[in-house]
Scaffold this motif. Structure first.
Motif, PDB file in Angstrom:
ATOM      1  N   GLN A  39       0.651  -1.206   0.012  1.00 54.09           N
ATOM      2  CA  GLN A  39      -0.095  -0.081  -0.014  1.00 54.09           C
ATOM      3  C   GLN A  39       0.786   1.051  -0.002  1.00 54.09           C
ATOM      4  O   GLN A  39       1.954   1.258   0.491  1.00 54.09           O
ATOM      5  N   ASN A  40       0.457   2.163  -0.782  1.00 54.44           N
ATOM      6  CA  ASN A  40       1.237   3.655  -0.515  1.00 54.44           C
ATOM      7  C   ASN A  40       0.254   4.744  -0.865  1.00 54.44           C
ATOM      8  O   ASN A  40      -0.785   4.658  -1.614  1.00 54.44           O
ATOM      9  N   GLU A  41       0.525   5.816  -0.724  1.00 55.16           N
ATOM     10  CA  GLU A  41      -0.064   7.115  -0.749  1.00 55.16           C
ATOM     11  C   GLU A  41       0.748   7.971  -1.964  1.00 55.16           C
ATOM     12  O   GLU A  41       2.052   7.773  -2.100  1.00 55.16           O
ATOM     13  N   GLY A  42      -0.114   8.838  -2.510  1.00 56.12           N
ATOM     14  CA  GLY A  42       0.488   9.581  -3.685  1.00 56.12           C
ATOM     15  C   GLY A  42      -0.686  10.559  -3.967  1.00 56.12           C
ATOM     16  O   GLY A  42      -1.689  10.824  -3.444  1.00 56.12           O
ATOM     17  N   ARG A  43      -0.617  10.778  -5.489  1.00 54.41           N
ATOM     18  CA  ARG A  43      -1.561  11.510  -6.211  1.00 54.41           C
ATOM     19  C   ARG A  43      -1.848  11.172  -7.607  1.00 54.41           C
ATOM     20  O   ARG A  43      -0.865  10.931  -8.102  1.00 54.41           O
ATOM     21  N   TRP A  44      -2.931  11.026  -7.965  1.00 56.90           N
ATOM     22  CA  TRP A  44      -3.349  10.950  -9.429  1.00 56.90           C
ATOM     23  C   TRP A  44      -3.598  12.231 -10.183  1.00 56.90           C
ATOM     24  O   TRP A  44      -4.187  12.988  -9.571  1.00 56.90           O
ATOM     25  N   ARG A  45      -3.039  12.356 -11.501  1.00 56.91           N
ATOM     26  CA  ARG A  45      -3.399  13.189 -12.271  1.00 56.91           C
ATOM     27  C   ARG A  45      -3.284  13.027 -13.506  1.00 56.91           C
ATOM     28  O   ARG A  45      -2.791  11.892 -14.121  1.00 56.91           O
ATOM     29  N   ARG A  46      -4.059  13.876 -14.700  1.00 53.36           N
ATOM     30  CA  ARG A  46      -4.073  13.254 -16.074  1.00 53.36           C
ATOM     31  C   ARG A  46      -2.345  13.717 -16.309  1.00 53.36           C
ATOM     32  O   ARG A  46      -1.894  14.960 -15.731  1.00 53.36           O
ATOM     33  N   VAL A  47      -1.967  13.294 -17.416  1.00 50.95           N
ATOM     34  CA  VAL A  47      -0.548  13.388 -17.774  1.00 50.95           C
ATOM     35  C   VAL A  47      -0.753  14.940 -18.427  1.00 50.95           C
ATOM     36  O   VAL A  47      -1.814  15.179 -19.310  1.00 50.95           O
ATOM     37  N   GLY A  48      -0.103  15.902 -17.974  1.00 51.26           N
ATOM     38  CA  GLY A  48      -0.087  17.188 -18.519  1.00 51.26           C
ATOM     39  C   GLY A  48      -0.904  18.184 -17.829  1.00 51.26           C
ATOM     40  O   GLY A  48      -0.867  19.356 -18.123  1.00 51.26           O
ATOM     41  N   ASP A  49      -1.701  17.591 -17.008  1.00 51.72           N
ATOM     42  CA  ASP A  49      -2.540  18.616 -16.156  1.00 51.72           C
ATOM     43  C   ASP A  49      -1.722  19.490 -15.193  1.00 51.72           C
ATOM     44  O   ASP A  49      -0.839  19.038 -14.331  1.00 51.72           O
ATOM     45  N   THR A  50      -1.680  20.980 -15.229  1.00 49.78           N
ATOM     46  CA  THR A  50      -1.129  21.883 -14.644  1.00 49.78           C
ATOM     47  C   THR A  50      -1.833  22.193 -13.515  1.00 49.78           C
ATOM     48  O   THR A  50      -1.121  23.324 -12.925  1.00 49.78           O
ATOM     49  N   ARG A  51      -2.927  22.098 -13.110  1.00 57.62           N
ATOM     50  CA  ARG A  51      -3.675  22.531 -11.954  1.00 57.62           C
ATOM     51  C   ARG A  51      -2.880  22.210 -10.637  1.00 57.62           C
ATOM     52  O   ARG A  51      -2.367  21.197 -10.385  1.00 57.62           O
TER      53      ARG A  51
END
Length: 340
Positions: free
Chosen positions: A303-315
């Motif tokens: 298990q691990n933590e992090g963040r998902w984003r669209r590739v190229g999303d700059t928000r």
């Protein structure tokens, strides 16, 4: 001609049915059956961050302990020499178990609370029409708002199956006297009688089917939100199921994932997932590893933590979590075990 066998009768190659559902507080405490699957348990989990950037990942589970499940409250924190998420007994030792939990509905809200004669520190979780309040006596108080509709998925198999219903809340409050913000999910799991998530007759972990599975949410500094569930694995298994601040829902099983293992071959350095025509990436938090789960409740799924984003999303993110897992023993991308 393929050398693989056709899937057996009742087996759809681990194809899941996914979509949104109406959030109703009383449904979070029900123990009825769905699709012939019985109530396996209720999960409350998520990750919080304090003002110093430390992470706290927590779970409280309710299940039938007579069947081997554990009704427990666990907190992991990064306040340690390793700087990653380890069990922090100072935050959960002495907490009451979920045994003999009291449930009910009051003024349009449902609740779970410890019995009046509980041994240990009491707790209360209140599910409002569009809110969540969770209190662990002397340790934590969280209050938050519902993020979009409920999301659910159903995985039928010949003799086993899983129905998984989820609701996500953005929360803030205090933990161990520190201000914290983050996301909490209140999920309910239904499986075959006697089955257990990550245990007996689990069609994902037990059948070495999934390569990755994450629940995630991000509130951006511009006020926008996205969050939901990503999973992918072998045969026809996999889905992207998420919503946003406009309560629009994406529900697709047209996904492919690729895991980039880290140096220890457990915790990934990256995960990529294509959902229809969109490419997403998982960015592991440098503090997000959870080594204390290995060899215990999730023996083969770090298990691990992090963040998902669209590739190229700059928000720019403001509040986020992405708690999930890979399955090194299962592989890093899809393979086919049956002919389709």
């Amino acid at each position: 001609m393929s050398k693989l066998q056709w899937p057996p009768r009742g087996n759809f190659g681990y194809k899941a049915l996914v979509g949104p559902h109406l959030y109703e507080p009383e449904r979070l405490i029900e123990t009825r059956s769905y699709f012939g699957l019985t109530w396996e348990g209720a999960l409350h989990y998520g990750t919080l961050r304090d003002e110093e950037g430390h992470l706290y990942s927590l779970t409280r589970r309710f299940c039938d302990s007579s069947k081997g499940g554990r009704n427990s409250f666990i907190v992991q924190s990064t306040r340690n020499a390793d700087g990653c998420l380890h069990f922090d007994p100072t935050l959960f030792q002495g907490a009451a178990s979920g045994d003999n939990v009291v449930t009910g509905v009051e003024n349009g809200s449902a609740f779970r609370r410890s019995p009046s004669d509980v041994k240990g520190r009491g707790y209360e979780i209140v599910y409002g029409p569009d809110s969540l309040h969770w209190e662990e006596q002397d340790v934590m108080q969280l209050t938050g708002r519902l993020c979009g509709p409920g999301l659910h998925w159903y995985l039928p198999q010949t003799d086993v199956g899983t129905y998984y219903a989820s609701a996500m809340f953005q929360v803030e409050g205090t933990l161990d006297g520190r201000r914290v913000r983050g996301f909490i999910c209140a999920d309910t799991v239904f499986m075959r009688e006697g089955a257990m998530l990550y245990g007996v007759d689990d069609p994902l972990a037990g059948h070495h089917t999934h390569v990755t599975w994450y629940t995630w949410g991000t509130r951006y500094k511009d006020g926008s939100f996205e969050g939901g569930h990503f999973s992918s694995g072998h045969d026809r298994f996999g889905f992207a199921l998420y919503t946003n601040d406009k309560e629009e829902v994406v529900a697709t099983t047209n996904v492919e994932a690729l895991v980039k293992p880290g140096d220890d071959q457990n915790f990934p350095k990256a995960v990529y997932l294509r959902a229809d025509n969109e490419l997403w990436e998982f960015l592991p938090d440098r503090k997000g590893r959870m080594p204390d789960f290995l060899g215990k409740s999730q023996p083969s799924t770090p298990q691990n933590e992090g963040r998902w984003r669209r590739v190229g999303d700059t928000r720019e993110p403001d509040v986020w979590f992405a708690w999930g897992e890979t399955s090194p023993a299962t592989g890093v991308e899809r393979t086919f075990r049956y002919r389709f």
